[in-house]
Design an enzyme around this catalytic site. Structure first.
Site, mmCIF file in Angstrom:
data_model
loop_
_atom_site.group_PDB
_atom_site.id
_atom_site.type_symbol
_atom_site.label_atom_id
_atom_site.label_comp_id
_atom_site.label_asym_id
_atom_site.label_seq_id
_atom_site.Cartn_x
_atom_site.Cartn_y
_atom_site.Cartn_z
ATOM 1 N N ASP A 22 0.908 -1.290 0.098
ATOM 2 C CA ASP A 22 0.073 -0.015 -0.118
ATOM 3 C C ASP A 22 1.000 1.321 0.045
ATOM 4 O O ASP A 22 1.894 1.010 0.557
ATOM 5 C CB ASP A 22 -1.114 -0.018 1.131
ATOM 6 C CG ASP A 22 -1.860 1.140 1.309
ATOM 7 O OD1 ASP A 22 -2.357 1.675 0.325
ATOM 8 O OD2 ASP A 22 -1.909 1.991 2.387
ATOM 9 N N ASP A 51 0.006 5.036 1.042
ATOM 10 C CA ASP A 51 -0.212 5.863 2.012
ATOM 11 C C ASP A 51 -0.321 5.096 3.366
ATOM 12 O O ASP A 51 -1.326 4.366 3.518
ATOM 13 C CB ASP A 51 -1.545 6.886 1.930
ATOM 14 C CG ASP A 51 -1.324 7.565 0.588
ATOM 15 O OD1 ASP A 51 -0.420 7.483 -0.229
ATOM 16 O OD2 ASP A 51 -2.604 8.090 0.202
ATOM 17 N N TYR A 77 -4.749 12.484 1.617
ATOM 18 C CA TYR A 77 -4.677 12.820 0.070
ATOM 19 C C TYR A 77 -3.423 13.445 -0.321
ATOM 20 O O TYR A 77 -3.707 14.427 -0.976
ATOM 21 C CB TYR A 77 -6.038 13.596 -0.333
ATOM 22 C CG TYR A 77 -7.150 13.087 0.292
ATOM 23 C CD1 TYR A 77 -7.933 11.884 -0.215
ATOM 24 C CD2 TYR A 77 -8.097 13.715 1.274
ATOM 25 C CE1 TYR A 77 -8.985 11.331 -0.034
ATOM 26 C CE2 TYR A 77 -9.127 13.169 1.673
ATOM 27 C CZ TYR A 77 -9.600 12.028 1.199
ATOM 28 O OH TYR A 77 -10.823 11.606 1.523
ATOM 29 N N ASN A 106 -5.478 2.753 -3.329
ATOM 30 C CA ASN A 106 -6.756 3.642 -3.486
ATOM 31 C C ASN A 106 -6.556 5.011 -3.635
ATOM 32 O O ASN A 106 -5.671 5.467 -2.820
ATOM 33 C CB ASN A 106 -7.828 3.167 -2.321
ATOM 34 C CG ASN A 106 -8.337 1.761 -2.711
ATOM 35 O OD1 ASN A 106 -8.237 1.333 -3.591
ATOM 36 N ND2 ASN A 106 -9.216 1.571 -1.607
ATOM 37 N N GLN A 107 -6.914 5.752 -4.567
ATOM 38 C CA GLN A 107 -6.648 7.297 -4.718
ATOM 39 C C GLN A 107 -8.078 7.983 -4.689
ATOM 40 O O GLN A 107 -8.397 8.384 -5.921
ATOM 41 C CB GLN A 107 -5.563 7.576 -5.800
ATOM 42 C CG GLN A 107 -4.178 7.153 -5.353
ATOM 43 C CD GLN A 107 -3.905 7.721 -4.150
ATOM 44 O OE1 GLN A 107 -4.053 8.980 -3.868
ATOM 45 N NE2 GLN A 107 -3.247 7.008 -2.983
ATOM 46 N N SER A 108 -9.047 7.949 -3.951
ATOM 47 C CA SER A 108 -10.268 8.318 -4.110
ATOM 48 C C SER A 108 -10.101 10.163 -4.040
ATOM 49 O O SER A 108 -11.277 10.480 -4.628
ATOM 50 C CB SER A 108 -11.066 8.013 -3.139
ATOM 51 O OG SER A 108 -10.781 8.712 -1.901
ATOM 52 N N CYS A 149 -6.061 3.395 -8.133
ATOM 53 C CA CYS A 149 -7.736 3.205 -8.207
ATOM 54 C C CYS A 149 -8.306 4.404 -7.942
ATOM 55 O O CYS A 149 -8.387 5.036 -6.521
ATOM 56 C CB CYS A 149 -8.228 2.234 -7.416
ATOM 57 S SG CYS A 149 -10.154 2.218 -7.745
ATOM 58 N N HIS A 207 -16.186 -0.524 -7.446
ATOM 59 C CA HIS A 207 -15.050 -0.732 -8.597
ATOM 60 C C HIS A 207 -14.214 -1.862 -8.242
ATOM 61 O O HIS A 207 -13.790 -2.147 -7.184
ATOM 62 C CB HIS A 207 -14.262 0.674 -8.961
ATOM 63 C CG HIS A 207 -13.589 0.343 -10.353
ATOM 64 N ND1 HIS A 207 -12.373 -0.297 -10.471
ATOM 65 C CD2 HIS A 207 -13.713 0.963 -11.406
ATOM 66 C CE1 HIS A 207 -11.943 -0.182 -11.565
ATOM 67 N NE2 HIS A 207 -12.650 0.531 -12.171
ATOM 68 N N ARG A 261 -11.039 -1.114 -6.502
ATOM 69 C CA ARG A 261 -10.868 -0.463 -5.308
ATOM 70 C C ARG A 261 -10.679 -1.288 -4.258
ATOM 71 O O ARG A 261 -11.963 -2.206 -3.896
ATOM 72 C CB ARG A 261 -11.991 0.461 -4.996
ATOM 73 C CG ARG A 261 -11.927 1.417 -3.819
ATOM 74 C CD ARG A 261 -13.097 2.422 -3.969
ATOM 75 N NE ARG A 261 -13.072 3.159 -2.491
ATOM 76 C CZ ARG A 261 -11.963 3.980 -2.160
ATOM 77 N NH1 ARG A 261 -11.144 4.434 -2.937
ATOM 78 N NH2 ARG A 261 -11.971 4.391 -0.797
#
Length: 170
Positions: free
Chosen positions: A11, A13, A22, A54-56, A92, A108, A111
């Site tokens: 992972d 972050d 973020y 994951n990059q929401s 993602c 998704h 995700r």
């Protein structure tokens, strides 16, 4: 026929870099203590190091997909400058609550906790899942690993290289 190469899925972050909320700008790029050493150690042992993140923030409109890719490339370069090779980055940008409808998806496959990024990497890099594992800092990381059929280990902070040494029994 060979069964493929072993890999460690990392992972981003909270595992490779500090989770500053973020992160996407160069000033946010603060490596976790021991991250370069851990990646060097894993590579020396024959593992491919693959980032799955994951990059929401993209979906939430906090930064663009281009900015995310540039930041990931900066991370790869920063690690490489310390002799630590990351073979691939899978990110993602999709989220159910996306502001930008291009990135809106109720669940998704990429995700996490879904295993899409891991499964794609296994396929694209000829990875042997039986000799691979994931290091993450959240339950969703470990669930993605479980769904991909590989072990997952939770990193709760500290020095990543010490964690990896303990994990590998060195």
């Amino acid at each position: 026929m060979t069964s493929g190469v072993p890999a460690v899925f990392l992972d981003r972050d909270g595992v490779l870099i500090e989770d500053t909320g973020y992160p996407h700008l160069e000033e946010h790029l603060r490596l976790i203590p021991g991250a370069p050493e851990a990646v060097r150690r894993l590579t020396a042992l024959g593992y491919l190091c693959v980032v799955v993140t994951n990059q929401s923030g993209v979906a939430r409109g906090l930064f663009t997909e281009e900015r995310m890719k540039a930041f990931n490339a900066q991370l790869v370069r920063r690690l490489a400058s310390k002799g630590a090779v990351v073979s691939a980055v899978y990110a993602c940008p999709f989220h159910a609550d996306a502001i930008d409808e291009r990135y809106r998806h109720p669940d998704h496959p990429d995700r996490k906790p879904n295993p899409g990024m891991i499964l794609r990497a296994i396929d694209e890099h000829h990875i042997d899942p039986a000799r691979s594992f994931l290091i993450g800092d959240r339950p969703s990381d470990l669930e993605a690993a479980r769904r991909a059929g590989i072990p997952g280990f939770r990193f709760e902070g500290g020095n990543l290289d010490d964690f990896v040494k303990d994990l590998l029994g060195h």
